[in-house]
Design a protein around this motif. Structure first.
Motif, PDB file in Angstrom:
ATOM      1  N   ALA A 152       0.924  -1.018   0.114  1.00  0.00           N
ATOM      2  CA  ALA A 152       0.019  -0.113   0.173  1.00  0.00           C
ATOM      3  C   ALA A 152       0.698   1.051  -0.004  1.00  0.00           C
ATOM      4  O   ALA A 152       0.583   2.318  -0.736  1.00  0.00           O
ATOM      5  CB  ALA A 152      -0.880  -0.125   1.213  1.00  0.00           C
ATOM      6  N   ALA A 153       1.949   1.346   0.841  1.00  0.00           N
ATOM      7  CA  ALA A 153       2.729   2.370   0.624  1.00  0.00           C
ATOM      8  C   ALA A 153       3.414   2.969  -0.583  1.00  0.00           C
ATOM      9  O   ALA A 153       3.569   3.748  -0.996  1.00  0.00           O
ATOM     10  CB  ALA A 153       3.885   2.077   1.763  1.00  0.00           C
ATOM     11  N   LEU A 154       3.807   1.585  -1.106  1.00  0.00           N
ATOM     12  CA  LEU A 154       4.531   1.677  -2.601  1.00  0.00           C
ATOM     13  C   LEU A 154       3.558   2.245  -3.710  1.00  0.00           C
ATOM     14  O   LEU A 154       3.846   2.994  -4.344  1.00  0.00           O
ATOM     15  CB  LEU A 154       5.119   0.415  -3.043  1.00  0.00           C
ATOM     16  N   ALA A 155       2.211   1.671  -3.513  1.00  0.00           N
ATOM     17  CA  ALA A 155       1.367   2.104  -4.446  1.00  0.00           C
ATOM     18  C   ALA A 155       0.740   3.736  -4.378  1.00  0.00           C
ATOM     19  O   ALA A 155       0.257   4.048  -5.248  1.00  0.00           O
ATOM     20  CB  ALA A 155      -0.026   1.257  -4.237  1.00  0.00           C
ATOM     21  N   ALA A 156       0.982   3.948  -3.151  1.00  0.00           N
ATOM     22  CA  ALA A 156       0.462   5.335  -2.783  1.00  0.00           C
ATOM     23  C   ALA A 156       1.591   6.547  -3.293  1.00  0.00           C
ATOM     24  O   ALA A 156       1.398   7.651  -3.104  1.00  0.00           O
ATOM     25  CB  ALA A 156       0.359   5.579  -1.286  1.00  0.00           C
ATOM     26  N   ALA A 157       2.874   5.968  -3.910  1.00  0.00           N
ATOM     27  CA  ALA A 157       3.751   6.670  -4.104  1.00  0.00           C
ATOM     28  C   ALA A 157       4.340   6.407  -5.543  1.00  0.00           C
ATOM     29  O   ALA A 157       5.420   6.017  -5.639  1.00  0.00           O
ATOM     30  CB  ALA A 157       5.026   7.000  -3.215  1.00  0.00           C
ATOM     31  N   PRO A 158       3.475   6.243  -6.504  1.00  0.00           N
ATOM     32  CA  PRO A 158       3.707   5.842  -7.989  1.00  0.00           C
ATOM     33  C   PRO A 158       4.776   6.620  -8.464  1.00  0.00           C
ATOM     34  O   PRO A 158       4.879   7.949  -8.544  1.00  0.00           O
ATOM     35  CB  PRO A 158       2.757   5.812  -8.651  1.00  0.00           C
ATOM     36  N   GLY A 159       5.908   6.005  -9.185  1.00  0.00           N
ATOM     37  CA  GLY A 159       6.795   6.710  -9.918  1.00  0.00           C
ATOM     38  C   GLY A 159       7.887   7.347  -8.909  1.00  0.00           C
ATOM     39  O   GLY A 159       9.082   7.631  -9.404  1.00  0.00           O
ATOM     40  N   ARG A 160       7.897   7.229  -7.542  1.00  0.00           N
ATOM     41  CA  ARG A 160       8.786   7.733  -6.809  1.00  0.00           C
ATOM     42  C   ARG A 160       9.794   6.645  -6.559  1.00  0.00           C
ATOM     43  O   ARG A 160       9.514   5.373  -6.439  1.00  0.00           O
ATOM     44  CB  ARG A 160       8.468   8.091  -5.331  1.00  0.00           C
TER      45      ARG A 160
END
Length: 378
Positions: A152-160
């Protein structure tokens, strides 16, 4: 007294009231205490081949490395150890630091660029936590072992740019991280996975190559491994292992590598000998697993709450910090050393005593130590 010293005294009094005072207890070379507190899992710190290799290097090189790795501190034992570690871990290159703490600081910093998101497990070791803090990345702490929270944490920061930071076997409760699932999540989001293998190296995986190897992730280009050389290998120092460009970057820019005096050559030589013994140490690993299982059975049968160890760390719940301190002290009075973990060192606020299995301890002494722990329980 100066105000700042008075302030320190007040803080010390508050810690004492909360049962959080810590003490140094020097031990002699002839100490006879049964050691279930240190991290010499395979008993190699005193192995004749390890001691002899260190002694030969000590005679040849002297006591210290005399300088940083980039000045005069890199010796033939350092180079041979790094080559052996890289081969063992199945990576392109490995770099040796003077401690595992400094290796973790360097590794985290090397993986951070402007805007990087660091996702850190709530039970991570202090060195990983400090590495995240000083890296200047944006840190998000996720619940312990929670792959869905990481996703969820990765999905909330796409492209970062993002790095997921975890231990393999955790130092508090001795449980194993879900590395394969974490890696699948990391790869799906184009992130990196940093794994501190300190408590798994030498104990699990093919030839004892650690948790990353056990998960089938050795040599993956999006996985970086760190570890200490002071636990199953019985020495001191730390390592960062992974793709060659990362090691090149650490040599060029890693502040805790560049500006720190190198690991003493005698220690590097001793750890190299321990590495060879560990790769061929299936019997030692089997004995450690048998003792860990026996300890869980004995302590559980006594009504104690015990962790399920993935390696050599066994955590036993205590009612509170003072009870944990008294329990450990009572054990020591009866000749058994155990660890004592309490806030703020514990990530969940629970107090524990911690046992670390050491196959260098005679089995009869190990079994007796378990009886002592049960008899001293609060």
């Amino acid at each position: 007294m100066s105000d700042w010293l008075a302030g320190l005294d007040r803080r010390a009094a508050l810690r004492a009231k909360a049962g959080l005072t810590r003490r140094l207890r020097p031990r002699g070379a002839a100490d006879t205490v049964v050691d279930l507190a240190g991290n010499d899992y395979l008993g190699l710190s005193r192995h004749p081949a390890v001691v002899e290799a260190a002694a030969v290097a000590l005679t040849g090189y002297g006591l210290g490395a005399t300088g940083s790795r980039l000045v005069r501190g890199t010796t033939e034992p350092h180079a041979a150890l790094e080559e052996a570690l890289a081969s063992w871990l199945g990576v392109e290159r490995a770099l040796v630091f003077s401690s595992g703490y400094l290796a973790n600081l360097a590794a985290v910093r090397a993986l951070v660029e402007p805007g990087t998101l660091l996702i850190s497990d709530a039970h991570n070791h202090a060195s990983l936590i400090d590495g995240c803090r000083i890296s200047r990345g944006d840190v998000e702490v996720t619940p312990h072992g929670d792959v869905a929270a990481v996703d969820a944490a990765l999905a909330a920061a796409p492209g970062r740019p993002a790095v997921v930071v975890t231990e393999s076997i955790f130092s508090v409760d001795g449980d194993l991280a879900p590395l394969r699932q974490l890696h699948g999540t990391v790869r799906r989001h184009g992130a990196l996975l940093l794994v501190d293998d300190a408590h798994a190296l030498g104990l699990i995986g093919p030839e004892g190559a650690g948790g990353v190897a056990a998960a089938g992730l050795a040599g993956e280009p999006d996985v970086v491994v760190t570890a200490t050389l002071s636990k199953s290998l019985g020495g001191a120092g730390g390592l960062v292992a992974g793709p060659a460009p990362l090691i090149r970057d650490l040599i060029d820019t890693g502040r805790t590598f560049i500006f720190d005096t190198a690991l003493p050559p005698a220690v590097a030589a001793g750890v190299l000998a321990a590495t060879r013994l560990t790769r061929d140490g299936a019997t030692l690993r089997a004995e450690l697993a048998d003792r860990a299982a026996a300890a869980v059975r004995r302590l559980t049968a006594a009504g104690l709450t015990v962790s399920a160890p993935a390696g050599g760390v066994i955590s036993v719940d205590a009612p509170g910090p003072e009870a944990a301190v008294d329990w450990a002290a009572d054990c020591l009075d009866r000749g058994v050393a155990v660890g004592c973990f309490r806030p703020p060192s514990t990530p969940d606020g629970r107090s524990r005593i911690r046992l670390t299995v050491n196959v260098g301890v005679p089995r009869v002494d190990f079994d007796r130590a378990l009886d002592v722990i049960v008899e001293c329980a609060p």
